[in-house]
Design an enzyme around this catalytic site. Structure first.
Site, PDB file in Angstrom:
ATOM      1  N   GLY A 186       9.206   4.769   5.532  1.00  0.00           N
ATOM      2  CA  GLY A 186       7.981   4.146   6.037  1.00  0.00           C
ATOM      3  C   GLY A 186       7.828   4.256   7.543  1.00  0.00           C
ATOM      4  O   GLY A 186       6.728   4.151   8.067  1.00  0.00           O
ATOM      5  N   GLU A 187       8.947   4.455   8.238  1.00  0.00           N
ATOM      6  CA  GLU A 187       8.876   4.383   9.696  1.00  0.00           C
ATOM      7  C   GLU A 187       9.222   5.685  10.408  1.00  0.00           C
ATOM      8  O   GLU A 187       8.736   5.948  11.506  1.00  0.00           O
ATOM      9  CB  GLU A 187       9.761   3.229  10.172  1.00  0.00           C
ATOM     10  N   GLY A 246       0.814  -1.212   0.000  1.00  0.00           N
ATOM     11  CA  GLY A 246       0.000   0.000   0.000  1.00  0.00           C
ATOM     12  C   GLY A 246       0.843   1.257   0.000  1.00  0.00           C
ATOM     13  O   GLY A 246       0.327   2.373  -0.067  1.00  0.00           O
ATOM     14  N   THR A 247       2.164   1.075   0.040  1.00  0.00           N
ATOM     15  CA  THR A 247       3.074   2.202   0.175  1.00  0.00           C
ATOM     16  C   THR A 247       3.308   2.957  -1.121  1.00  0.00           C
ATOM     17  O   THR A 247       3.741   4.106  -1.093  1.00  0.00           O
ATOM     18  CB  THR A 247       4.441   1.687   0.640  1.00  0.00           C
ATOM     19  N   ASN A 260       8.924   9.503  -5.107  1.00  0.00           N
ATOM     20  CA  ASN A 260       7.580   9.906  -5.528  1.00  0.00           C
ATOM     21  C   ASN A 260       6.970  10.761  -4.422  1.00  0.00           C
ATOM     22  O   ASN A 260       6.536  10.226  -3.395  1.00  0.00           O
ATOM     23  CB  ASN A 260       6.734   8.657  -5.798  1.00  0.00           C
ATOM     24  N   PRO A 261       6.922  12.069  -4.594  1.00  0.00           N
ATOM     25  CA  PRO A 261       6.442  12.932  -3.509  1.00  0.00           C
ATOM     26  C   PRO A 261       5.032  12.583  -3.030  1.00  0.00           C
ATOM     27  O   PRO A 261       4.728  12.739  -1.850  1.00  0.00           O
ATOM     28  CB  PRO A 261       6.473  14.337  -4.139  1.00  0.00           C
ATOM     29  N   GLY A 292      12.667  -1.335   1.986  1.00  0.00           N
ATOM     30  CA  GLY A 292      12.111  -1.885   0.759  1.00  0.00           C
ATOM     31  C   GLY A 292      12.673  -1.166  -0.448  1.00  0.00           C
ATOM     32  O   GLY A 292      13.390  -1.747  -1.272  1.00  0.00           O
TER      33      GLY A 292
END
Lengths: 698, 329
Positions: free
Chosen positions: A658-659, A459-460, A585-586, A501
């Site tokens: 992501g974190e 979903g990222t 990708n902003p 990732g």
């Protein structure tokens, strides 16, 4: 080399399929002859199953089978004790899956599960983590392979001698990952081959685990994970759903769909351990830290050890010659904790960044300035240089955007009607790592390109980001490139986790694309009909990286309102500035950052697994009673990034994001609450009952 | 599979007859609570009688003033109704403070009144609950009871009623119209719900099979100055930690009439008659409001984790009344 796709906003490639409902998730593939599995949780906390009576379930219409330790296919005991399901009568925690009902419909399977009679021989249990739990011990390492304890200099002496001392204990409760899509699998056996459609964060690892569990060569197992509805770490490895589905499908010799229920996600798939953290900071009157110590306590299960690396954050974040970190663990009769968005850094930063705020207050120094003063020149843990360290840039840029300069440091200074208003700040960091992966790139005779790698898009926006990276590496317009991910038949790659990732996968993609361009440069004549394919592996290159401290950084600013009478807390502004290397990708990067920040807000104010010790489980095991921040709680949220070029990372120059958004956010909010009210809440969540009538306390 | 029957009766009489003939039957309206409980195995009806197609969907002014609200009027429609918003803002605000937009579009007036407690022990068939299974005990009494009752609970049950709507209706002295086998009957909201006592499994005073057909709001001009204040753990989509519905009628600063009801404190919406008596006839001050709340809450017996509800309810009583009075706190 840039054709300019990287750095440009682009909607998700699969966005249309997702919003129109045609994107298939793990249990949505049309299948003939499919059956449904329903997992049966143990009603005992600790003990042994003495008898299972499946007859009442089997007597129901549509019920095909009940699998349990007495009849389930055998698994290898050597893979992971968490996955050794339905093999033994032992029960290690309430909710552990002890049977599976397979039926012609999901409704029949669910009803069957209610009719499986299980008797237990139970023993007394211990499910509550305390600072003086008699079972506390020192694990050999902490997740994934950090040393358990570290020490530099003489903390005790330096702390005792420090002009200013902060000594505070912070507590965080159990947090549950709760991705939108539950852990879910469709399993099919065909001629000894196992085909799995599974919801996970990395199907290469799931393929390997399943092959080993069932004693098969890896090539006999295929795991497809085309679309995954989130995981937050809990799908970072094979989990119960995939094992139970495969067992059940083999037993009934038909395809089985098995999805865990929302209630079943509270435990068996992992969760963030509760923590008890003592942080001590000793500084001079100017706030320069001399002594820094972080002692963290968390829990694991009787099944296997998971040691959250809670204090690791403190090892590298701020300067100070005398430093110590420790981790202690208690084995309880609970499910095994596992990864949840920034394991270690997230709870650890709540404690350390809160303590930094307490130090700023104690010294009378602005908390932004305090952090700048304690910014280390080299990694204080290993002594390595930083590949890039832009915490100060994040703090200053954040302060500028937030309007921090106008802040009156005095608590309880701002009041608008019933609202007491305060602001807070926290730093954040997260390791920028990469792990080995392989990718292929193919040039087709029609001028198109195909890139293949078993990356996972949970979903990222990973699929889209890799497509952009590939286009630039091939130096072609992205429309000519197709990207294939989410299938263990593709070149192997690591998990969508640890914020590595994109860094790991893009590394292999770039190398494959570069080599393909090279080959095409030497190629003469027509391309073969199936194209020209090259394969790249990054293991050697990653291993050869020189030792450096590689981290993403961030600064979180929060403005909160606290209702003077009721203690209700609302976050009116949340602003983060991050240094995350190259942003591919902003659009999707911003989603990741504000998603992480929102989850940090949720941690600060809302989320809490409420345990009932008598039953040994969390009583609020659904989304009506386990509160996750709602849209109305996120009144204004902004994420920015500072330009950052770091040549010592990976070919795409990305740090992963992501974190980092969740790290530090809870501390910023807790410090803002303290600024608003004068009350420092050191046990999360900051619920209204902890601030009720705060106007009289202040 | 556990199968059940589904019937769509042609009229109210048939609906009541269907329920009367089957002790395991249940009415189905919006389904926002019942269907969840069926999936959890908490409720296991063998017949669902769908009442949503019955002609109970209107909102009509009454000849002598007041409003009659059909039982199947959706919560979102009721909240948006211009007369409700003008004459009974407390009702509109209570509805809008509840659940989510999607749920309000489904949930009905009658169904809202009949929803079950959200006590976590009630909703988990693996845990003891006298309301779900009489005689098994109350796990909440000495368990995780932060969200539960402080008033009028019993050793058998400490659950709270979850409805916001019902709290507003209690303050407005609404009357529930009920169809039974023998005919129709009016039940004031004040007499509609039961204390848990020895039988927490019985939540209302209605006989089995009775069907809510409408709710009547009596004329209450003072209700134009009314408010609903709900405190919850997040900004939306959460049940109340404490709530208050208030109507205040001042005559030159003196309380001519007042209606107060509390939510999330008891097994039923809690009409605060003692507080009202304390307020009536006296010049309004925030201090008076505080004393009135104290009088009401004197009877409170907090559980192990919810003592904070007493000062919380006091605080929102003072705020709601003070804001209605338009005086500075």
């Amino acid at each position: 080399m840039s054709a300019g796709a990287v750095g440009r906003a682009h909607p998700r490639l699969e966005g249309r399929e997702k919003v129109t409902g045609t994107a298939r998730y793990a249990v949505e593939y049309p299948l003939d002859d499919v059956t449904y599995g329903w997992a049966v949780p143990a009603a005992a906390v600790r003990g042994r199953i003495t008898r299972i009576d499946a007859e009442p379930a089997l007597a129901l219409p549509g019920v095909l089978a009940v699998l349990h330790h007495g009849n389930a296919p055998r698994l290898s005991p050597d893979v992971d004790p968490e996955l050794y399901l339905l093999q033994e009568p032992t029960v290690h925690y309430r909710g552990q899956f002890v049977a599976v009902v397979v039926a012609e419909s999901i409704e029949a399977a669910r009803e069957g599960a209610r009719h499986v009679r299980i008797d237990y021989d139970t023993q007394p249990h211990s499910t509550v983590l305390t600072a003086d739990h008699p079972g506390l011990y020192r694990p050999d390492k902490v997740n994934p392979s950090y040393p358990t304890d570290t020490a530099e200099g003489d903390f005790d002496a330096a702390f005792a001698a420090a002009e200013v001392q902060v000594d505070a204990t912070y507590r965080t409760p159990a947090y549950h990952n709760n991705p939108m899509e539950p852990h879910a699998t469709t399993a099919q056996w065909r001629d000894g081959q196992l085909l799995l459609h599974d919801s996970n964060q990395g199907s290469t690892a799931v393929q390997a685990a399943m092959a080993e569990l069932f004693g098969m060569p890896r090539e006999s197992v295929r795991v497809i994970s085309a679309h995954v509805g989130g995981g937050f770490g809990s799908k970072g490895y094979a989990k119960a759903s995939v094992v139970l589905a495969a067992l059940a499908a083999r037993h009934v010799d038909r395809p089985v769909r098995l999805a865990l229920t929302r209630q079943q996600l509270f435990g068996p798939i992992g969760y963030r351990t509760p923590t008890i953290q003592r942080v001590r900071l000793g500084s001079d009157a100017d706030g320069r830290i001399a002594a820094i110590c972080h002692d963290a306590i968390s829990q694991t299960s009787m099944i296997t050890e998971f040691a959250e690396q809670t204090a690791v954050y403190t090892r590298s974040m701020y300067a100070g010659p005398h430093r110590r970190t420790t981790h202690r663990l208690a084995r309880l009769d609970v499910p095994t904790p596992f990864w949840m968005r920034a394991p270690g850094e997230c709870p650890g930063a709540y404690a350390l960044e809160s303590a930094m705020d307490e130090l700023a207050v104690a010294c009378g120094i602005d908390p932004v300035e305090l952090r700048i003063r304690n910014d280390p020149a080299v990694d204080p843990d290993q002594g390595h240089p930083f590949s890039s360290r832009n915490l100060v840039a994040c703090l200053t840029e954040g302060a500028r955007r937030f309007g921090w300069a106008d802040r009156n440091p005095r608590p309880c200074a701002r009041r608008e009607g019933r609202w007491m208003i305060g602001t807070g700040v926290a730093g954040s960091s997260y390791p920028a790592r990469a792990r080995a992966a392989a990718a292929t790139a193919t040039a087709l005779p029609d001028g198109g390109f195909v890139v293949r790698i078993n990356a996972t898009d949970i979903g990222t926006g990973a699929r889209t980001a890799l497509w952009q990276v590939a286009a630039d590496a091939l130096d072609v317009p992205p429309e000519r490139v197709r990207i294939h991910i989410g299938d263990s038949d593709l070149p192997p790659a690591g998990v969508a986790g640890g914020s590595m990732g994109t860094s790991s996968w893009s590394w292999a993609v770039v190398r494959a694309c570069q080599e393909l361009r090279d080959r095409l440069g030497h190629h003469t004549g027509e391309l073969p009909a199936d194209g020209l394919t090259v394969e790249a592996h990054t293991a050697d290159e990653i291993r050869a990286q020189r030792p450096m401290a590689r981290y993403a950084y961030g600064a979180q600013f929060a403005e909160v309102r606290v209702d003077a009478d009721t203690g209700e807390v609302r976050v009116s502004r949340l602003l983060g500035v991050f240094a995350v290397g190259q942003v591919v990708n902003p659009t999707t990067a911003r989603s990741q950052l504000i998603g992480g920040m929102t989850m940090g807000l949720s941690m600060a104010l809302h989320e809490e697994g409420v345990l009932d010790e008598r039953y040994g489980d969390w009583v609020n095991h659904d989304l009506a009673t386990y509160h996750i921040t709602a849209c109305a709680d996120v009144e204004r949220i902004e994420a920015y990034w500072v330009p950052e070029e770091d040549p010592d990372l990976n070919p795409a120059g990305v740090k992963g994001l992501g974190e980092i958004g969740i790290v530090g956010t809870a501390a910023a909010i807790a410090s803002a609450v303290r600024h608003a009210t004068g009350v420092r809440v050191r046990d999360l969540p900051i619920r209204l009952d902890k601030l009720l009538g705060v106007s009289e306390l202040a | 599979m556990r199968s059940f029957h589904y019937r769509r009766p042609a009229d109210v009489a048939e609906a009541v007859a269907l329920l009367g003939a089957d002790p395991e039957a249940a009415y189905l309206a919006g389904g926002t609570n019942l269907v969840d409980l069926m999936k959890l195995g908490v409720q296991r009806p063998d017949l669902l009688v769908d009442v949503t197609r019955l002609p109970l969907g209107g909102i009509e002014p009454l000849p002598g003033g007041g409003l009659r609200i059909g039982a199947t009027v959706r919560n979102s429609s009721l909240a948006a109704h211009p007369v409700v918003r003008r004459d009974y803002p407390v009702l509109s605000r209570a509805l809008l403070a509840a659940a989510s937009g999607q749920l309000r579009n489904m949930a009905t007036t009658g169904g809202n009144l009949m929803q079950r407690t959200r006590c976590v022990y009630f909703q988990d068939t693996g845990k003891a609950c006298n309301k779900r299974e009489p005689g098994t005990g109350c796990a909440a009494r000495h368990g995780q009871n932060r969200d539960l009752a402080i008033l009028d609970w019993s050793e058998q049950c400490v659950a709270t009623h979850p409805s916001d709507l019902a709290v507003a209706l209690a303050a407005l002295d609404a009357v529930v119209e009920v169809a039974e086998a023998g005919g129709t009957r009016d039940v004031p909201v004040a007499e509609f719900y039961r204390s848990p006592g020895e039988h927490p499994e019985r939540e209302t005073t209605l006989p089995r099979g009775a069907l809510i057909t409408a709710v009547r709001l009596p004329p209450l001009p003072a209700a134009r100055r009314s408010a609903y204040l709900k405190v919850r753990d997040r900004a939306s989509f959460a049940f109340a930690v404490g709530s208050v519905a208030a109507v205040l009628d001042l005559d030159a600063g003196v309380v001519r009439d007042v209606r107060l009801a509390y939510g999330a404190v008891a097994h039923r919406p809690w009409r605060a008659l003692r507080a009202e008596a304390e307020l009536r006839g006296r010049p309004f001050t925030p201090e008076l409001a505080g004393r009135a709340a104290d009088a009401e809450l004197e009877a409170a017996r907090p559980l192990s984790h919810n003592a904070f509800k007493v000062p919380l309810v006091r605080a929102i009583t003072v705020r709601a009344l003070t804001e209605l009075a338009g005086v500075e706190a």
